[in-house]
Motif scaffolding. Structure first.
Motif, PDB file in Angstrom:
ATOM      1  N   THR A   9       0.827  -1.207   0.000  1.00 35.84           N
ATOM      2  CA  THR A   9       0.000   0.000   0.000  1.00 35.84           C
ATOM      3  C   THR A   9       0.857   1.251   0.000  1.00 35.84           C
ATOM      4  OG1 THR A   9      -0.118   0.309   2.398  1.00 35.84           O
ATOM      5  CG2 THR A   9      -1.672  -1.257   1.426  1.00 35.84           C
ATOM      6  N   LYS A  10       0.235   2.364  -0.379  1.00 37.06           N
ATOM      7  CA  LYS A  10       0.791   3.718  -0.192  1.00 37.06           C
ATOM      8  C   LYS A  10      -0.313   4.528   0.472  1.00 37.06           C
ATOM      9  CE  LYS A  10       2.718   5.794  -3.579  1.00 37.06           C
ATOM     10  NZ  LYS A  10       2.878   6.359  -4.954  1.00 37.06           N
ATOM     11  N   ARG A  11      -0.138   4.838   1.756  1.00 37.55           N
ATOM     12  CA  ARG A  11      -1.198   5.473   2.529  1.00 37.55           C
ATOM     13  C   ARG A  11      -0.715   6.782   3.142  1.00 37.55           C
ATOM     14  NH1 ARG A  11      -2.766  -0.111   5.702  1.00 37.55           N
ATOM     15  NH2 ARG A  11      -4.209  -0.977   4.152  1.00 37.55           N
ATOM     16  N   GLY A  12      -1.698   7.656   3.427  1.00 35.38           N
ATOM     17  CA  GLY A  12      -1.396   8.897   4.117  1.00 35.38           C
ATOM     18  C   GLY A  12      -0.367   9.727   3.382  1.00 35.38           C
ATOM     19  N   ARG A  13       0.588  10.280   4.108  1.00 35.31           N
ATOM     20  CA  ARG A  13       1.605  11.138   3.510  1.00 35.31           C
ATOM     21  C   ARG A  13       2.529  10.367   2.579  1.00 35.31           C
ATOM     22  NH1 ARG A  13       4.501  14.630   8.052  1.00 35.31           N
ATOM     23  NH2 ARG A  13       5.429  15.509   6.154  1.00 35.31           N
ATOM     24  N   LEU A  14       2.607   9.058   2.737  1.00 36.27           N
ATOM     25  CA  LEU A  14       3.497   8.256   1.899  1.00 36.27           C
ATOM     26  C   LEU A  14       2.987   8.134   0.467  1.00 36.27           C
ATOM     27  CD1 LEU A  14       6.180   6.994   2.843  1.00 36.27           C
ATOM     28  CD2 LEU A  14       4.653   7.628   4.719  1.00 36.27           C
ATOM     29  N   ARG A  15       1.760   8.639   0.200  1.00 40.55           N
ATOM     30  CA  ARG A  15       1.281   8.626  -1.182  1.00 40.55           C
ATOM     31  C   ARG A  15       2.109   9.568  -2.056  1.00 40.55           C
ATOM     32  NH1 ARG A  15      -2.129  12.105   1.560  1.00 40.55           N
ATOM     33  NH2 ARG A  15      -2.732  14.035   0.505  1.00 40.55           N
ATOM     34  N   PHE A  16       2.846  10.489  -1.425  1.00 36.79           N
ATOM     35  CA  PHE A  16       3.668  11.430  -2.178  1.00 36.79           C
ATOM     36  C   PHE A  16       5.039  10.857  -2.532  1.00 36.79           C
ATOM     37  CE2 PHE A  16       0.728  14.269   0.155  1.00 36.79           C
ATOM     38  CZ  PHE A  16       0.139  14.868  -0.937  1.00 36.79           C
ATOM     39  N   THR A  17       5.326   9.648  -2.108  1.00 37.07           N
ATOM     40  CA  THR A  17       6.594   9.027  -2.499  1.00 37.07           C
ATOM     41  C   THR A  17       6.528   8.631  -3.971  1.00 37.07           C
ATOM     42  OG1 THR A  17       5.801   6.848  -1.777  1.00 37.07           O
ATOM     43  CG2 THR A  17       7.069   8.131  -0.197  1.00 37.07           C
ATOM     44  N   SER A  18       7.614   8.875  -4.680  1.00 41.37           N
ATOM     45  CA  SER A  18       7.688   8.466  -6.079  1.00 41.37           C
ATOM     46  C   SER A  18       7.984   6.967  -6.149  1.00 41.37           C
ATOM     47  CB  SER A  18       8.787   9.241  -6.798  1.00 41.37           C
ATOM     48  OG  SER A  18      10.064   8.858  -6.303  1.00 41.37           O
ATOM     49  N   HIS A  19       7.882   6.429  -7.342  1.00 39.22           N
ATOM     50  CA  HIS A  19       8.184   5.003  -7.504  1.00 39.22           C
ATOM     51  C   HIS A  19       9.649   4.732  -7.177  1.00 39.22           C
ATOM     52  CE1 HIS A  19       7.916   0.930  -8.844  1.00 39.22           C
ATOM     53  NE2 HIS A  19       8.730   1.116  -9.865  1.00 39.22           N
ATOM     54  N   ARG A  20      10.536   5.652  -7.544  1.00 40.58           N
ATOM     55  CA  ARG A  20      11.957   5.457  -7.234  1.00 40.58           C
ATOM     56  C   ARG A  20      12.195   5.525  -5.729  1.00 40.58           C
ATOM     57  NH1 ARG A  20      16.481   7.847 -11.100  1.00 40.58           N
ATOM     58  NH2 ARG A  20      15.381   6.278 -12.330  1.00 40.58           N
ATOM     59  N   ALA A  54       2.983   0.733 -11.350  1.00 41.50           N
ATOM     60  CA  ALA A  54       2.964   1.548 -10.132  1.00 41.50           C
ATOM     61  C   ALA A  54       2.015   2.728 -10.276  1.00 41.50           C
ATOM     62  CB  ALA A  54       4.370   2.047  -9.820  1.00 41.50           C
ATOM     63  N   ALA A  55       1.377   3.106  -9.177  1.00 42.23           N
ATOM     64  CA  ALA A  55       0.463   4.248  -9.154  1.00 42.23           C
ATOM     65  C   ALA A  55       1.251   5.546  -9.295  1.00 42.23           C
ATOM     66  CB  ALA A  55      -0.335   4.264  -7.860  1.00 42.23           C
ATOM     67  N   PRO A  56       0.633   6.597  -9.875  1.00 41.41           N
ATOM     68  CA  PRO A  56       1.325   7.877 -10.020  1.00 41.41           C
ATOM     69  C   PRO A  56       1.667   8.490  -8.662  1.00 41.41           C
ATOM     70  CG  PRO A  56      -0.662   7.785 -11.400  1.00 41.41           C
ATOM     71  CD  PRO A  56      -0.708   6.606 -10.484  1.00 41.41           C
ATOM     72  N   THR A  57       2.726   9.278  -8.626  1.00 40.79           N
ATOM     73  CA  THR A  57       3.104   9.998  -7.413  1.00 40.79           C
ATOM     74  C   THR A  57       1.974  10.931  -6.984  1.00 40.79           C
ATOM     75  OG1 THR A  57       5.422   9.950  -8.097  1.00 40.79           O
ATOM     76  CG2 THR A  57       4.813  11.548  -6.411  1.00 40.79           C
ATOM     77  N   GLY A  58       1.672  10.916  -5.686  1.00 40.41           N
ATOM     78  CA  GLY A  58       0.612  11.762  -5.161  1.00 40.41           C
ATOM     79  C   GLY A  58      -0.706  11.051  -4.977  1.00 40.41           C
ATOM     80  N   THR A  59      -0.815   9.828  -5.466  1.00 43.11           N
ATOM     81  CA  THR A  59      -2.045   9.052  -5.274  1.00 43.11           C
ATOM     82  C   THR A  59      -1.809   7.967  -4.241  1.00 43.11           C
ATOM     83  OG1 THR A  59      -1.531   7.447  -7.031  1.00 43.11           O
ATOM     84  CG2 THR A  59      -2.722   9.441  -7.670  1.00 43.11           C
ATOM     85  N   GLY A  60      -2.817   7.717  -3.420  1.00 46.10           N
ATOM     86  CA  GLY A  60      -2.754   6.608  -2.487  1.00 46.10           C
ATOM     87  C   GLY A  60      -3.083   5.306  -3.201  1.00 46.10           C
ATOM     88  N   SER A  61      -2.779   4.197  -2.572  1.00 51.69           N
ATOM     89  CA  SER A  61      -3.087   2.911  -3.189  1.00 51.69           C
ATOM     90  C   SER A  61      -3.196   1.822  -2.131  1.00 51.69           C
ATOM     91  CB  SER A  61      -2.018   2.513  -4.206  1.00 51.69           C
ATOM     92  OG  SER A  61      -2.339   1.271  -4.816  1.00 51.69           O
ATOM     93  N   GLU A  62      -4.170   0.962  -2.335  1.00 50.88           N
ATOM     94  CA  GLU A  62      -4.324  -0.240  -1.530  1.00 50.88           C
ATOM     95  C   GLU A  62      -3.926  -1.482  -2.312  1.00 50.88           C
ATOM     96  OE1 GLU A  62      -5.556  -0.444   1.810  1.00 50.88           O
ATOM     97  OE2 GLU A  62      -5.050   1.690   1.634  1.00 50.88           O
ATOM     98  N   ALA A  63      -3.444  -1.312  -3.534  1.00 49.02           N
ATOM     99  CA  ALA A  63      -3.225  -2.477  -4.400  1.00 49.02           C
ATOM    100  C   ALA A  63      -2.075  -2.239  -5.359  1.00 49.02           C
ATOM    101  CB  ALA A  63      -4.499  -2.819  -5.169  1.00 49.02           C
ATOM    102  N   GLU A  64      -0.835  -2.233  -4.827  1.00 46.41           N
ATOM    103  CA  GLU A  64       0.372  -2.211  -5.650  1.00 46.41           C
ATOM    104  C   GLU A  64       1.000  -3.603  -5.592  1.00 46.41           C
ATOM    105  OE1 GLU A  64       1.401   1.005  -7.288  1.00 46.41           O
ATOM    106  OE2 GLU A  64      -0.741   0.866  -6.815  1.00 46.41           O
TER     107      GLU A  64
END
Length: 265
Positions: A9-20, A54-64
């Motif tokens: 997942t990418k949740r909360g503030r960590l949704r702003f992490t890039s794929h790299r 991978a989801a775009p930077t700035g979006t949250g995700s429950e399914a990566e």
């Protein structure tokens, strides 16, 4: 060599992490957890990790999803726990299975997205949805490496619905919970070329209905997997691996049995 497929997942503030950024964090987690990784050959060996859509930077995700290759067999559940403990909160490993089938990337044909539109009434959102879904094409523009590119944002959208947000009903995917009701969009988007992203759909809603949220939408990917044309749902891409693990060894399909017989001849 054992292959393990992970859902994270990418949740909360960590949704702003890039794929790299995630790649670096995940490789550190592999070292901390002392995972027996397989490495590529050549002058600069690197861990064999395959990332999928991978989801775009700035979006949250429950399914990566990603897949790793190991030199020694490990229990997927224990490996998931070790890696999850080694990652920061928000980057969470929530599922792990041993890869027993091929083509994980081929099973990621659509995504389910949720868009939280603060400051937009459900009625305005519904009017925009009706205008978008009734259109044959909705052209939008996006800046690409070679300049502005125009493409249709409508054809890739399998379904689009609007509803009112309930202030008390904020799940783990709600990146911006508040006490104020707002509009929620739920859409299923096929993975096509060029890719249609949630912000492209928002651009399409602005084009056909002048829908312009006063603040940026909070976007979360809820699921991705194989799109079922009959039901309009997105299925779990790890389900075939679980089913293969539970099937008895003698449960070969006709094609698999024939291939095995040919190989042994």
């Amino acid at each position: 060599m054992q292959r393990i497929r992970l859902r994270y997942t990418k949740r909360g503030r960590l949704r702003f992490t890039s794929h790299r950024d995630f790649q670096r964090a995940f490789e550190r987690a592999l070292r901390r957890a002392e995972v027996p990784m397989a490495y590529s050959a050549g002058f600069t060996p690197h861990p064999k990790v395959s990332y999928a859509n991978a989801a775009p930077t700035g979006t949250g995700s429950e399914a990566e999803y990603l897949e790793i290759a190991l030199t020694e067999a490990r229990d997927p559940d224990k490996l998931r726990e070790l890696l999850d403990e080694s990652l920061p909160d928000g980057l969470d490993i929530i599922d792990a299975v041993e890869a027993r089938t091929s083509g994980l990337a081929d099973r990621l044909t659509a995504s389910v997205w949720e868009l939280r539109l603060d400051g937009v009434t459900p009625e305005d959102a519904q009017r925009a949805v009706d205008a978008f879904t009734s259109a044959d094409t909705v052209e939008v523009q996006r800046r690409a490496k070679n300049g502005m590119r125009t493409f249709d944002s409508r054809a890739a959208v399998a379904s689009l619905e609007a509803r009112a947000a309930q202030p008390e009903a904020h799940g783990p995917q709600a990146d911006r919970p508040s006490d104020q009701a707002c509009a929620i969009l739920r859409l299923v988007v096929r993975h096509v070329t060029p890719a249609v992203r949630p912000d492209d759909v928002l651009s399409g809603l602005r084009a056909v209905a002048d829908l312009a949220p006063p603040v940026p939408a909070a976007v979360t990917r809820l699921a991705q997997g194989l799109f079922d044309e009959e039901t309009g749902t997105v299925t779990d891409p790890l389900a075939p691996d679980r089913e293969a693990a539970e099937a008895p060894p003698e449960a070969f399909s006709g094609d698999a049995a024939a291939a095995a017989a040919k190989a042994s001849a």
